[in-house]
Design a protein around this motif. Sequence first.
Motif, mmCIF file in Angstrom:
data_model
loop_
_atom_site.group_PDB
_atom_site.id
_atom_site.type_symbol
_atom_site.label_atom_id
_atom_site.label_comp_id
_atom_site.label_asym_id
_atom_site.label_seq_id
_atom_site.Cartn_x
_atom_site.Cartn_y
_atom_site.Cartn_z
ATOM 1 N N ARG A 155 9.615 18.751 4.493
ATOM 2 C CA ARG A 155 9.075 19.865 5.165
ATOM 3 C C ARG A 155 7.972 19.796 6.305
ATOM 4 O O ARG A 155 7.242 18.690 6.019
ATOM 5 N N PRO A 156 7.238 20.409 7.063
ATOM 6 C CA PRO A 156 6.292 20.206 7.609
ATOM 7 C C PRO A 156 4.860 20.468 7.353
ATOM 8 O O PRO A 156 4.916 20.738 6.662
ATOM 9 N N HIS A 157 3.569 19.297 7.583
ATOM 10 C CA HIS A 157 2.924 19.122 7.198
ATOM 11 C C HIS A 157 1.858 18.837 8.787
ATOM 12 O O HIS A 157 2.386 18.269 9.692
ATOM 13 N N ALA A 158 0.534 19.657 8.696
ATOM 14 C CA ALA A 158 -0.671 19.508 9.262
ATOM 15 C C ALA A 158 -1.428 18.631 8.949
ATOM 16 O O ALA A 158 -1.971 18.451 8.111
ATOM 17 N N GLY A 159 -1.272 17.605 10.079
ATOM 18 C CA GLY A 159 -2.504 16.947 9.584
ATOM 19 C C GLY A 159 -4.091 16.123 10.304
ATOM 20 O O GLY A 159 -4.657 16.213 9.746
ATOM 21 N N VAL A 166 0.087 3.533 7.861
ATOM 22 C CA VAL A 166 1.281 4.369 7.763
ATOM 23 C C VAL A 166 2.684 3.165 7.139
ATOM 24 O O VAL A 166 2.197 2.131 8.091
ATOM 25 N N ARG A 167 3.540 3.440 6.763
ATOM 26 C CA ARG A 167 4.880 2.260 7.124
ATOM 27 C C ARG A 167 5.442 2.769 8.544
ATOM 28 O O ARG A 167 6.195 2.189 8.876
ATOM 29 N N ASP A 168 5.364 3.832 8.152
ATOM 30 C CA ASP A 168 6.495 4.223 9.023
ATOM 31 C C ASP A 168 6.453 5.902 9.812
ATOM 32 O O ASP A 168 5.414 6.567 9.364
ATOM 33 N N PHE A 169 6.391 6.604 10.271
ATOM 34 C CA PHE A 169 6.263 8.139 11.146
ATOM 35 C C PHE A 169 6.979 8.174 11.218
ATOM 36 O O PHE A 169 7.915 7.588 11.933
ATOM 37 N N ALA A 170 7.318 10.038 11.839
ATOM 38 C CA ALA A 170 8.099 11.342 12.482
ATOM 39 C C ALA A 170 8.019 11.392 12.777
ATOM 40 O O ALA A 170 6.526 12.752 11.887
ATOM 41 N N PRO A 171 8.035 12.642 14.129
ATOM 42 C CA PRO A 171 7.663 13.645 14.601
ATOM 43 C C PRO A 171 8.321 14.720 13.427
ATOM 44 O O PRO A 171 9.734 14.996 13.745
ATOM 45 N N TYR A 172 7.878 15.903 13.765
ATOM 46 C CA TYR A 172 8.952 16.809 12.761
ATOM 47 C C TYR A 172 9.557 17.793 14.363
ATOM 48 O O TYR A 172 8.436 18.328 14.867
ATOM 49 N N GLU A 173 10.779 17.208 14.522
ATOM 50 C CA GLU A 173 11.391 18.260 14.811
ATOM 51 C C GLU A 173 11.258 18.014 17.163
ATOM 52 O O GLU A 173 10.648 19.464 16.964
ATOM 53 N N VAL A 188 1.702 17.936 13.803
ATOM 54 C CA VAL A 188 2.805 17.694 12.832
ATOM 55 C C VAL A 188 3.693 17.258 12.722
ATOM 56 O O VAL A 188 4.388 16.572 13.073
ATOM 57 N N ARG A 189 3.779 16.709 11.624
ATOM 58 C CA ARG A 189 5.300 15.904 10.100
ATOM 59 C C ARG A 189 5.124 16.280 9.914
ATOM 60 O O ARG A 189 5.064 16.636 8.998
ATOM 61 N N LEU A 230 4.897 8.419 20.560
ATOM 62 C CA LEU A 230 4.728 8.452 21.808
ATOM 63 C C LEU A 230 4.886 10.117 21.913
ATOM 64 O O LEU A 230 4.349 11.288 22.449
ATOM 65 N N THR A 231 6.351 10.237 21.137
ATOM 66 C CA THR A 231 7.087 11.765 21.196
ATOM 67 C C THR A 231 5.699 12.760 20.360
ATOM 68 O O THR A 231 5.848 14.173 21.321
ATOM 69 N N ALA A 232 5.175 11.915 19.402
ATOM 70 C CA ALA A 232 4.828 13.343 18.898
ATOM 71 C C ALA A 232 3.440 13.843 19.647
ATOM 72 O O ALA A 232 3.208 14.811 19.702
ATOM 73 N N ILE A 233 2.440 12.490 20.336
ATOM 74 C CA ILE A 233 1.753 12.936 21.685
ATOM 75 C C ILE A 233 2.198 13.460 22.418
ATOM 76 O O ILE A 233 1.337 14.705 23.086
#
Length: 302
Positions: free
Chosen positions: A81-85, A235-242, A74-75, A111-114
């Motif tokens: 807003r959260p989006h499942a990929g 992607v140009r950027d990425f962030a994990p969701y919360e 989820v990002r 790494l945090t999302a993983i």
Amino acid sequence: MSGRARVVTRFGAELILRTESGELLRAVSRRNLVKHGPAHLRVSVCGDYVSYETDDGDNKAVATTLEPRQNVLVRPDHRGRPHAGAANIDQVLIVIAPRPSPDWGIIDRYLTAIAALSATPLLVINKSDLSESPAEGLIADTEALYSGLGYRVLRTSVKNGDGIETLREHLHGRTSLLVGQSGVGKSSLTRALDPGLEIRIGELSAISGEGRHTTTVAHLYALSSGGDLIDSPGVRDFAPYEPTADDLATSFPEIAECAHDCRFHDCRHRAEPGCAVKAAAETGRIPPSRLRSFLELEGNSA
């Protein structure tokens, strides 16, 4: 006819499913396959397992039930807003290359999302044949930093074949997600891993009616050597969701270890006196890039 299938890709309101016999089906999905829970987790995504039904003589199936997930990436979307990929992931390959130059912040966010997925991370340094690149020093620093933290790092080159067979062995029997910045060579790496994939990409394009494949949404491919590979958009950027505190502790083990020596148990590692984390960063024990990444993510944690 009914059965069980895996979601290969989603485009608009439709899906492509791969049945247990390997057949590809174009399908639609019931509006909410799951009645309860957050809206972004009620629909099927690439990598999901679903039950489906189809009428005799009709090639279009209907996904009727979403099976319980092992995990789901989820990002935040462009509105936060959260989006499942993608779902049911065993391993995530973070692909970097000399060009474009590696971004430590993106690597740390992946790494945090993983960590939230409880999946295995693998850093893949692609285009390793570009050894004379101006970014080679940064590549070497990246390799030293993350291998020093206990992460597996592998170098590959599509041009000369280095590391391809070793990577193929890592993929065997697993569902692996391929992520990274645009231009790092994910699609060419995918084709090198399975030379017969071009035919299946053509079959997928014919079924979807979307034309020749470009990675604008996640696609799942069955590798002839064994395992499933999910190719995601660059992607140009990425962030994990919360991210949670546990996610951060897992993905920043060196900071979590030093935090035990802070004067205050609730130290935020910013301006507090007696902060062991800040002291470690000042002496080089913790790389400044890692502390910057941690503080940015900690500020956005759940």
